[in-house]
Design a protein around this motif. Structure first.
Motif, PDB file in Angstrom:
ATOM      1  N   LEU A 398       0.870  -1.183   0.000  1.00 27.21           N
ATOM      2  CA  LEU A 398       0.000   0.000   0.000  1.00 27.21           C
ATOM      3  C   LEU A 398       0.903   1.227   0.000  1.00 27.21           C
ATOM      4  N   ALA A 399       1.113   1.813  -1.172  1.00 26.31           N
ATOM      5  CA  ALA A 399       2.041   2.941  -1.321  1.00 26.31           C
ATOM      6  C   ALA A 399       1.284   4.259  -1.180  1.00 26.31           C
ATOM      7  N   ILE A 400       1.851   5.167  -0.390  1.00 24.47           N
ATOM      8  CA  ILE A 400       1.164   6.412  -0.049  1.00 24.47           C
ATOM      9  C   ILE A 400       1.674   7.555  -0.918  1.00 24.47           C
ATOM     10  N   SER A 401       0.810   8.089  -1.763  1.00 30.59           N
ATOM     11  CA  SER A 401       1.163   9.254  -2.576  1.00 30.59           C
ATOM     12  C   SER A 401       1.451  10.449  -1.669  1.00 30.59           C
ATOM     13  N   ARG A 402       2.340  11.310  -2.107  1.00 29.36           N
ATOM     14  CA  ARG A 402       2.751  12.458  -1.298  1.00 29.36           C
ATOM     15  C   ARG A 402       1.745  13.597  -1.405  1.00 29.36           C
ATOM     16  N   ARG A 403       1.242  14.036  -0.253  1.00 26.39           N
ATOM     17  CA  ARG A 403       0.353  15.193  -0.134  1.00 26.39           C
ATOM     18  C   ARG A 403      -0.986  14.995  -0.842  1.00 26.39           C
ATOM     19  N   VAL A 404      -1.433  13.747  -0.958  1.00 29.82           N
ATOM     20  CA  VAL A 404      -2.672  13.461  -1.677  1.00 29.82           C
ATOM     21  C   VAL A 404      -3.799  13.046  -0.731  1.00 29.82           C
ATOM     22  N   TYR A 405      -3.550  12.033   0.102  1.00 30.32           N
ATOM     23  CA  TYR A 405      -4.582  11.519   0.992  1.00 30.32           C
ATOM     24  C   TYR A 405      -4.361  12.001   2.424  1.00 30.32           C
ATOM     25  N   THR A 406      -5.456  12.022   3.186  1.00 28.41           N
ATOM     26  CA  THR A 406      -5.402  12.388   4.598  1.00 28.41           C
ATOM     27  C   THR A 406      -5.565  11.122   5.444  1.00 28.41           C
ATOM     28  N   MET A 407      -5.451  11.286   6.752  1.00 24.61           N
ATOM     29  CA  MET A 407      -5.576  10.132   7.639  1.00 24.61           C
ATOM     30  C   MET A 407      -6.972   9.520   7.593  1.00 24.61           C
ATOM     31  N   SER A 408      -7.994  10.305   7.291  1.00 28.03           N
ATOM     32  CA  SER A 408      -9.341   9.735   7.213  1.00 28.03           C
ATOM     33  C   SER A 408      -9.455   8.783   6.021  1.00 28.03           C
ATOM     34  N   HIS A 409      -8.768   9.088   4.922  1.00 28.97           N
ATOM     35  CA  HIS A 409      -8.743   8.161   3.790  1.00 28.97           C
ATOM     36  C   HIS A 409      -8.078   6.844   4.200  1.00 28.97           C
ATOM     37  N   LEU A 410      -6.952   6.956   4.904  1.00 25.36           N
ATOM     38  CA  LEU A 410      -6.213   5.760   5.283  1.00 25.36           C
ATOM     39  C   LEU A 410      -6.951   4.959   6.361  1.00 25.36           C
ATOM     40  N   LYS A 411      -7.693   5.647   7.211  1.00 28.03           N
ATOM     41  CA  LYS A 411      -8.521   4.948   8.193  1.00 28.03           C
ATOM     42  C   LYS A 411      -9.569   4.094   7.487  1.00 28.03           C
ATOM     43  N   TYR A 412     -10.150   4.643   6.432  1.00 27.54           N
ATOM     44  CA  TYR A 412     -11.120   3.887   5.630  1.00 27.54           C
ATOM     45  C   TYR A 412     -10.469   2.636   5.035  1.00 27.54           C
ATOM     46  N   VAL A 413      -9.263   2.780   4.503  1.00 26.72           N
ATOM     47  CA  VAL A 413      -8.556   1.635   3.923  1.00 26.72           C
ATOM     48  C   VAL A 413      -8.349   0.542   4.974  1.00 26.72           C
ATOM     49  N   ALA A 414      -7.927   0.953   6.175  1.00 20.86           N
ATOM     50  CA  ALA A 414      -7.702  -0.016   7.249  1.00 20.86           C
ATOM     51  C   ALA A 414      -8.994  -0.748   7.611  1.00 20.86           C
ATOM     52  N   GLU A 415     -10.094  -0.033   7.620  1.00 19.27           N
ATOM     53  CA  GLU A 415     -11.379  -0.658   7.946  1.00 19.27           C
ATOM     54  C   GLU A 415     -11.815  -1.654   6.875  1.00 19.27           C
ATOM     55  N   VAL A 416     -11.532  -1.333   5.608  1.00 17.91           N
ATOM     56  CA  VAL A 416     -11.842  -2.270   4.520  1.00 17.91           C
ATOM     57  C   VAL A 416     -11.023  -3.546   4.682  1.00 17.91           C
ATOM     58  N   PHE A 417      -9.744  -3.405   5.007  1.00 21.22           N
ATOM     59  CA  PHE A 417      -8.914  -4.581   5.259  1.00 21.22           C
ATOM     60  C   PHE A 417      -9.501  -5.416   6.387  1.00 21.22           C
ATOM     61  N   GLY A 418      -9.957  -4.734   7.441  1.00 18.89           N
ATOM     62  CA  GLY A 418     -10.537  -5.446   8.574  1.00 18.89           C
ATOM     63  C   GLY A 418     -11.724  -6.302   8.163  1.00 18.89           C
ATOM     64  N   LYS A 419     -12.579  -5.747   7.311  1.00 16.55           N
ATOM     65  CA  LYS A 419     -13.761  -6.497   6.884  1.00 16.55           C
ATOM     66  C   LYS A 419     -13.372  -7.687   6.010  1.00 16.55           C
ATOM     67  N   VAL A 420     -12.391  -7.484   5.106  1.00 17.13           N
ATOM     68  CA  VAL A 420     -11.944  -8.587   4.246  1.00 17.13           C
ATOM     69  C   VAL A 420     -11.337  -9.706   5.087  1.00 17.13           C
ATOM     70  N   ILE A 421     -10.528  -9.329   6.078  1.00 13.88           N
ATOM     71  CA  ILE A 421      -9.883 -10.338   6.924  1.00 13.88           C
ATOM     72  C   ILE A 421     -10.916 -11.091   7.756  1.00 13.88           C
ATOM     73  N   GLN A 422     -11.943 -10.388   8.240  1.00 13.52           N
ATOM     74  CA  GLN A 422     -13.003 -11.042   9.009  1.00 13.52           C
ATOM     75  C   GLN A 422     -13.764 -12.068   8.166  1.00 13.52           C
ATOM     76  N   ASN A 423     -13.854 -11.798   6.860  1.00 15.08           N
ATOM     77  CA  ASN A 423     -14.589 -12.691   5.960  1.00 15.08           C
ATOM     78  C   ASN A 423     -13.640 -13.385   4.984  1.00 15.08           C
ATOM     79  N   ALA A 424     -12.438 -13.712   5.472  1.00 18.22           N
ATOM     80  CA  ALA A 424     -11.383 -14.243   4.611  1.00 18.22           C
ATOM     81  C   ALA A 424     -11.799 -15.511   3.877  1.00 18.22           C
ATOM     82  N   SER A 425     -12.593 -16.350   4.498  1.00 17.74           N
ATOM     83  CA  SER A 425     -12.958 -17.640   3.891  1.00 17.74           C
ATOM     84  C   SER A 425     -13.745 -17.470   2.596  1.00 17.74           C
TER      85      SER A 425
END
Length: 449
Positions: A398-425
């Motif tokens: 997950l490569a972070i572009s410079r001066r493009v996204y804020t922490m709220s964008h990245l928080k959303y990404v982390a939450e999406v990962f959480g849901k995928v991992i919870q439903n990994a099967s």
């Protein structure tokens, strides 16, 4: 303690594409399950690469408006040249359209067939350009399992290999930061030791320095004796140990295009210049417009700003912590990206069904996030009979572009990962349908198992 915030204000905004899960599934099927082939307007948060995806500053836009577009000897070239000389200390400077153009020309003019090239971690295009010159490309990374500078090269191994037959060694390349190894930094102590070994054996020592500013910040904050030095002073001390460098301005130039070749060797400069004229254009523009040269000159300077660097590195570190809180296992964070362990996220998917690739597809379908596979599709190991080998660990970058996204964008990404991992099967593995011979991840075609 006050909350951390971005050290800039937002003046111009760009709408983010929002799509439905059903449409994302359809888009992915249309590109044969290759997220790299998706259209940008089908992606909500794009973490595929930090290369050329940066937001320009008001100073960069202002400089671009004043650019000189003369074919040769433009004022913009001399602005660019002066800045690069000040940052690196190298006397001979040539612009190119991006970093891989510099590496292609450099390796062509300094390497000969049957030679060997060593590195702490060759970037994928580095490796291919070296192999195309019929030269072996060998990584010698650090043996340390955990330290502040896991991007280092193992000097004992390097000395042993050079002592065997230094006449066959064409170059040692130090990648800073070590992008193939988690974006991990390299210490100045290690750079100086490698430089001494190379001088002893009369071997060229070059830097692939596309993230030199981030590496300078890690040295400032982690290495003894550098706390009171500026990133600019540290960068100059780093570059002083090399015979030359290549830089992709699409990373720590904070630009959308451009690259740099710099050296202290006149003979290499002259050979490089002739190849540049043939492939890139006049050596005072190197495939770039004057406005690009102006933007790079400003961007290289802004990349060394202490407030910018502190925020940049802390943002990546905090993103890593958010991913861990959502159940992801990650590599120790480096400077530009987070690497998520796909084997741990999708334990039911075997290596021959490419768990990292499956995870990139899953997070796109779940949340519109585009990431980059760092597993056996990217590295593409095969035996002498063409049979697939699975030597590389399976990671998603997950490569972070410079001066493009804020922490709220990245928080959303982390939450999406959480849901995928919870439903990994529910995530399915993939097999290869069609594949090119090298750098296959950009155009490979897959299907679900």
């Amino acid at each position: 303690m006050f909350s951390k915030f971005e050290p800039y204000r937002i003046k111009t905004v760009e709408p983010i594409p929002l799509t439905t899960r059903e449409n994302r599934q359809k888009y992915l099927e249309e590109v044969a399950f290759n997220p790299n082939c998706l259209k940008a307007n089908q992606v909500t948060i794009d973490l595929m690469s930090d290369s050329g995806t940066n937001a320009l500053s008001c100073k960069q836009w202002s400089a671009m408006m004043q650019a000189d577009e003369s074919y040769a000897g433009a004022d913009s070239f001399y602005t660019f040249e002066t800045t690069v000389k000040k940052i690196t200390g190298f006397p001979f400077i040539v612009p190119v359209h991006q970093g891989r153009a510099a590496e292609k020309i450099l390796f062509k003019v300094i390497l000969s067939e049957t030679q060997v090239a060593y590195s702490n971690g060759f970037f994928d295009t580095n490796r291919v350009h070296i192999l195309q010159n019929k030269v072996k490309a060998i990584n010698i990374d650090t043996e340390a399992e955990s330290c502040d500078f896991m991007g280092n090269i193992d000097c004992r191994k390097l000395e042993e290999m050079l002592a065997k037959d230094d006449q066959k060694v064409g170059v040692v390349v130090m990648t800073i930061t070590n992008g193939e190894k988690g974006g991990w930094p390299v210490s100045i102590a290690n750079i100086k030791e490698v430089a001494a070994i190379c001088r002893k054996h009369n071997v060229l020592f070059y830097a692939d320095a596309c993230r030199f500013a981030e590496n300078s910040w890690f040295i400032k904050t982690r290495e003894n004796g550098f706390r009171d030095k500026t990133p600019s002073q540290i960068a100059l001390e780093m570059f002083n140990e090399f015979d030359g460098c290549i830089i992709s301005a699409k990373k720590d130039g904070i630009c959308n295009i451009g690259g740099v070749f710099a050296t202290r060797q006149r003979d290499v400069f002259e050979k490089f210049s002739q190849e540049c004229i043939l492939a890139e254009g006049h050596i005072t523009y190197g495939g770039l417009a004057g406005r690009d040269l102006e933007a790079i000159a400003v961007g290289l300077t802004e990349a060394l700003d202490e407030h910018y660097l502190q925020h940049r590195i802390e943002m990546v570190q905090e993103f890593g912590r958010m991913l861990e809180l959502n159940g992801a296992t990650i590599l120790e964070p480096g400077g530009h990206a987070i690497f998520v362990d796909a084997d741990k996220a999708l334990p039911h998917i075997p290596r021959n069904q490419h768990p990292a690739w499956a995870l990139t597809c899953a997070i796109y379908v779940e949340g519109g996030i585009r990431a980059f596979e760092y597993g056996n599709i990217k590295f593409g190991y095969k035996d002498e009979n063409g049979k697939e080998l699975y030597r590389h660990p399976e990671f998603v970058r997950l490569a972070i572009s410079r001066r493009v996204y804020t922490m709220s964008h990245l928080k959303y990404v982390a939450e999406v990962f959480g849901k995928v991992i919870q439903n990994a099967s529910k995530v399915r593995g993939l097999t290869i349908v069609r594949s090119p011979s090298f750098l296959r991840l950009f155009t490979i075609e897959m299907k679900e198992v």
